[in-house]
Motif scaffolding. Structure first.
Motif, PDB file in Angstrom:
ATOM      1  N   MET A 186       0.831  -1.200   0.000  1.00 31.96           N
ATOM      2  CA  MET A 186       0.000   0.000   0.000  1.00 31.96           C
ATOM      3  C   MET A 186       0.867   1.252   0.000  1.00 31.96           C
ATOM      4  N   LEU A 187       1.911   1.213   0.807  1.00 31.18           N
ATOM      5  CA  LEU A 187       2.777   2.387   0.941  1.00 31.18           C
ATOM      6  C   LEU A 187       3.472   2.686  -0.384  1.00 31.18           C
ATOM      7  N   ALA A 188       4.009   1.637  -1.015  1.00 32.07           N
ATOM      8  CA  ALA A 188       4.715   1.829  -2.283  1.00 32.07           C
ATOM      9  C   ALA A 188       3.750   2.374  -3.333  1.00 32.07           C
ATOM     10  N   ALA A 189       2.532   1.819  -3.351  1.00 32.71           N
ATOM     11  CA  ALA A 189       1.543   2.276  -4.336  1.00 32.71           C
ATOM     12  C   ALA A 189       1.137   3.710  -4.058  1.00 32.71           C
ATOM     13  N   ALA A 190       0.980   4.042  -2.781  1.00 30.60           N
ATOM     14  CA  ALA A 190       0.597   5.416  -2.430  1.00 30.60           C
ATOM     15  C   ALA A 190       1.657   6.384  -2.930  1.00 30.60           C
ATOM     16  N   PHE A 191       2.923   6.021  -2.720  1.00 29.57           N
ATOM     17  CA  PHE A 191       3.996   6.925  -3.137  1.00 29.57           C
ATOM     18  C   PHE A 191       4.019   7.093  -4.650  1.00 29.57           C
ATOM     19  N   LEU A 192       4.076   5.957  -5.364  1.00 30.49           N
ATOM     20  CA  LEU A 192       4.265   6.080  -6.805  1.00 30.49           C
ATOM     21  C   LEU A 192       3.046   6.714  -7.471  1.00 30.49           C
ATOM     22  N   ILE A 207      -4.532  -0.388  -5.670  1.00 31.76           N
ATOM     23  CA  ILE A 207      -5.673   0.538  -5.660  1.00 31.76           C
ATOM     24  C   ILE A 207      -5.829   1.153  -4.262  1.00 31.76           C
ATOM     25  N   ALA A 208      -5.643   0.316  -3.241  1.00 33.48           N
ATOM     26  CA  ALA A 208      -5.774   0.814  -1.864  1.00 33.48           C
ATOM     27  C   ALA A 208      -4.778   1.934  -1.609  1.00 33.48           C
ATOM     28  N   GLY A 209      -3.536   1.719  -2.040  1.00 35.27           N
ATOM     29  CA  GLY A 209      -2.509   2.735  -1.818  1.00 35.27           C
ATOM     30  C   GLY A 209      -2.804   4.003  -2.602  1.00 35.27           C
ATOM     31  N   ALA A 210      -3.206   3.826  -3.872  1.00 38.40           N
ATOM     32  CA  ALA A 210      -3.511   4.990  -4.704  1.00 38.40           C
ATOM     33  C   ALA A 210      -4.669   5.772  -4.095  1.00 38.40           C
ATOM     34  N   TYR A 211      -5.642   5.067  -3.541  1.00 40.65           N
ATOM     35  CA  TYR A 211      -6.774   5.743  -2.904  1.00 40.65           C
ATOM     36  C   TYR A 211      -6.294   6.630  -1.756  1.00 40.65           C
ATOM     37  N   MET A 212      -5.376   6.086  -0.947  1.00 43.80           N
ATOM     38  CA  MET A 212      -4.889   6.870   0.195  1.00 43.80           C
ATOM     39  C   MET A 212      -4.238   8.173  -0.253  1.00 43.80           C
ATOM     40  N   ALA A 213      -3.405   8.084  -1.311  1.00 41.08           N
ATOM     41  CA  ALA A 213      -2.609   9.258  -1.678  1.00 41.08           C
ATOM     42  C   ALA A 213      -3.355  10.202  -2.616  1.00 41.08           C
ATOM     43  N   THR A 214      -4.290   9.687  -3.424  1.00 37.84           N
ATOM     44  CA  THR A 214      -4.896  10.555  -4.431  1.00 37.84           C
ATOM     45  C   THR A 214      -6.369  10.857  -4.165  1.00 37.84           C
ATOM     46  N   ALA A 215      -6.973  10.217  -3.174  1.00 35.95           N
ATOM     47  CA  ALA A 215      -8.379  10.511  -2.906  1.00 35.95           C
ATOM     48  C   ALA A 215      -8.581  10.924  -1.454  1.00 35.95           C
ATOM     49  N   LEU A 216      -8.112  10.079  -0.541  1.00 36.04           N
ATOM     50  CA  LEU A 216      -8.282  10.375   0.881  1.00 36.04           C
ATOM     51  C   LEU A 216      -7.467  11.611   1.245  1.00 36.04           C
TER      52      LEU A 216
END
Lengths: 379, 364
Positions: free
Chosen positions: A44-50, A220-229
């Motif tokens: 999740m963390l890696a996805a959130a960052f990238l 998707i979970a990570g991307a949600y954290m960084a780009t939506a939440l």
């Protein structure tokens, strides 16, 4: 608390539950196929960052999402290589992946953006915007609307696309696991891989597929954290959510609909924690509940072995003593006086509940039988 | 087994894993536009060529010896104690209670009391998951992870509540009384007549406590019946049970020893360095114990060497963060790579080596 406040808390619960739900379903696919995954957090963390980094540089949230899923899949591939092909320890591999993500995201973002391990804040095109469902009222007018309209406009409408994606994933996961041939095989490979192998189906292929699906969902979970939440990546932004998702998975006993319930419950704890800093309870209620729990435990272990009596009896005694201390300290103000529930108590609740479920006091959580064990094909 | 000579298994496999991890880290340093050679030079200068560098390195090493031994003892019983972090936090609570509320006449008594307090609290925090594993079959990895988070909550609760001195703003206890102050390496060097050695470095006598712990763990695992039982359980639970070794007892005892060792890490950080209990004092040392135990092949000597290595990396990493644009988190990446190659991808290192030795044997 009025109805609208309740709706607002539930609305925020849903938003906070979304990354948990996606990661929980990710773990569900992986663990149902017999691959333990402690590395949900790292993925999740890696996805959130990238996703945040790509969305910030290109201005396109969709490219960001794609990149986030890619990052998560890369870590999934490492996990698959270690635990399926090389038959290494799945737990250790997961631990390594968590550290890898925690370290690399900061090192790379520091080099890339030079902002102390964060990405630049995302502008409008780089984020998933809230969708307004047809007929929903704008926020300013909601307080005048009727209850049904409030429910629709506040709770159901106004979330980003990924929230609805996560909700749709629940029946979809259920359908794939229980109503398709692939799902049957996937579950079988987590219970008895030898039987699946005997039927001429590739154990390795199935497990890689499961790990891959897990990677996509974590992405998707990570991307949600960084780009939506939130609007951008901050160092360590997953903040243990991957582990809470793991807890929810156990709490849900590895089943999709239960996973929805568990994640919404844990999301609710987050929302309550965010919104209410002071939750007050009368001293006698707090003291009474603890005392009842403690005495219950002591009564329960009366007939058990010595070890049970020491551990659980000790725990019960501890609870009873805390109950006594609360009662004593509130004596001066009267037992009806209000006491503040510690914030950390609400924050720790998901972990405590998971331990209670794992301990088998409330139903028994039985993991897939071949979970964590690499499959060695007979020669 | 038996394809490789024992020395290759014990020395070569970890060494090659380490070299791979180092090479990958060097690539990462290159990728962010710094020179790996210059970085290594800087790390060595800031660590090995200055006595205060040694003082910092050995301070970190002390933490990692304790947590590495903790993970090792559990590994010997085939248990994965991932909860070192939480057990260390509770250990810190034990140290703080002992140091704050008992009037110690001298640090020699205080360190014994603090050791007991730390070990006891760590033991309880590992004992509960052990009990749940032994009697209820709950997976110890998951329960110890959950207990890490719960420990953080408990520590937080006490540090913003009961243990915080009145009027103070930061979440920490009051300073410990002066009598509990542990002699640092600087103090000790001063006593021996070497002024200006280890200046301001946090390493203290608890380093020697860690060395004693190494010897005791070695003695326990390889020289006592209990150690034999722990290893037997770790090799094969059915065989151990057939030999009359109770798995409940071994799980409980191994985990409680493991928790006690993790908890004792707090003597170094809490009584030795900060001299009060602060939030986040563990700084992930509980998790580094996993890398240290894997690297050191769960042997106290190996754990000691791996802890030295990680102490060097930590102090060196701090130097890098100070003088270059390489952030401290690079060390986390190295740590991840070490865990990955020594723990999860061992077959990748081992298989080619085994082939090599096989062909050597055929040839010779």
């Amino acid at each position: 608390m009025d109805f609208l406040t309740l709706l607002q808390v539930l609305d925020s619960s849903l938003r906070l539950a979304t990354p948990l739900l996606l990661a929980c379903l990710a773990g569900l696919f992986s663990e149902r196929a017999g691959i333990f995954d402690i590395g949900l957090e790292g993925k999740m963390l890696a996805a959130a960052f990238l996703s945040a980094a790509i969305a910030a540089t290109t201005g396109s949230v969709w490219l960001g999402l794609l990149a986030g899923v890619g990052a998560s899949l890369l870590l999934s591939a490492i996990h698959g290589l270690a635990s399926i092909t090389l038959r290494g320890d799945q737990i250790i591999s997961g631990v390594a992946i968590n550290f890898l993500a925690a370290g690399l995201t900061v090192v790379i973002s520091q080099d890339w953006f030079g902002q102390g391990g964060r990405t630049p804040p995302l502008l409008s095109g780089g984020r998933f915007e809230p969708l307004t469902l047809p007929g929903a009222m704008p926020a300013k007018e909601i307080s005048q609307a009727g209850p049904i309209m409030q429910l629709y406009s506040e709770l159901l409408s106004g979330h980003s696309l990924l929230v609805y994606v996560a909700l749709v994933m629940v029946p979809l996961t259920w359908f794939v696991l229980y109503k398709t041939r692939f799902g049957l095989r996937l579950r079988a490979v987590g219970e008895n891989p030898a039987a699946v192998d005997t039927a001429g189906i590739s154990v390795v292929g199935l497990r890689y597929a499961a790990v891959g699906i897990c990677g996509v969902l974590c992405g998707i979970a990570g991307a949600y954290m960084a780009t939506a939440l939130q609007a951008g990546f901050v160092k360590d932004m997953s903040a243990g959510r991957g582990f809470i998702a793991l807890a929810a998975l156990i709490f849900a006993k590895w089943r999709p609909w239960y996973a929805l319930g568990a994640c919404l419950l844990f999301g609710f704890f987050f929302a309550v924690d965010n919104r209410f800093q002071n939750i007050l309870l009368p001293a006698w209620v707090m003291s009474g509940v603890l005392l009842a729990l403690g005495l219950g435990l002591i009564v329960y272990v009366r007939q058990k072995t010595l070890l049970d009596r020491i551990v659980l009896g000790g725990l019960g005694l501890g609870l009873a003593i805390v109950a006594g201390l609360i009662a004593l300290s509130s004596l001066s103000a009267g037992l009806g006086s209000m006491i503040k529930i510690p914030v950390v108590f609400i924050q720790s609740l998901p972990y405590v509940l998971t331990v209670v479920v794992l301990a088998g006091f409330v139903g028994k959580a039985i993991p897939p039988r071949s979970g964590g064990v690499a499959y060695v094909k007979e020669k | 087994m038996g394809i490789m000579p024992k020395w290759a298994d014990v020395v070569l496999v970890p060494l090659i894993s380490l070299i791979i991890a180092a090479l990958l880290s060097a690539l990462l340093i290159l990728a962010i536009g710094e020179s790996p050679v210059a970085a290594l030079k800087l790390m060595i200068e800031g660590t090995l060529l200055r006595s205060s560098g040694w003082g910092y390195m050995l301070y970190y090493t002390t933490n990692f010896i304790f947590t590495g031994l903790a993970v090792s003892v559990a590994f010997h019983a085939a248990l994965f104690n991932i909860g070192g972090e939480g057990q260390a936090m509770m250990g810190g609570l034990g140290v703080a209670l002992v140091c704050l509320f008992i009037p110690w006449p001298h640090w020699t008594f205080a360190i014994i009391g603090a050791s007991l307090g730390a070990a006891f609290f760590g033991m309880i925090w590992a004992g509960l998951p052990a009990y749940l594993q032994a009697k209820r079959g709950s997976h110890i990895v998951i329960t110890t992870i959950m207990f890490n988070f719960i420990a953080a909550g408990v520590l937080n609760f006490f540090l913003v509540g009961a243990l915080k001195p009145k009027g103070s703003m930061d979440p920490a206890t009051a300073n410990f009384p002066a009598a509990t102050h542990l002699p640092t390496f600087e103090d000790m060097a001063g006593l021996l007549g070497f002024e200006k050695m280890f200046r301001a470095a946090p390493a203290n006598v608890s380093f020697f406590l860690a060395l004693v712990a190494c010897v005791l763990v070695w003695f326990l695992i390889w020289r006592t019946p209990l150690g034999y039982e722990i290893r037997a359980m770790g090799k094969s639970e059915p065989a151990a049970r057939y030999a009359g070794i109770g798995s409940v007892k071994i799980i409980m005892v191994a985990m409680m020893i493991s928790g006690a060792l993790s908890g004792m890490m707090a003597i170094n950080t809490t009584q030795g360095e900060s001299e009060r209990l602060i939030l986040n004092f563990t700084e992930g040392a509980g998790f580094i114990g996993i890398a240290v135990a894997l690297m050191g092949r769960s042997h106290p000597l190996g754990v000691f060497l791996a802890a030295l290595l990680f102490g060097f990396l930590y102090q060196g990493g701090a130097e890098l963060a100070l003088w270059t644009k390489i952030p401290r988190e690079l060390i986390v990446v190295i740590q991840a790579l070490v865990i990955l190659f020594t723990g999860a991808l061992t077959l990748m290192v081992r298989r080619p080596l085994e082939r090599l030795f096989l062909s050597l044997r055929r040839g010779g």
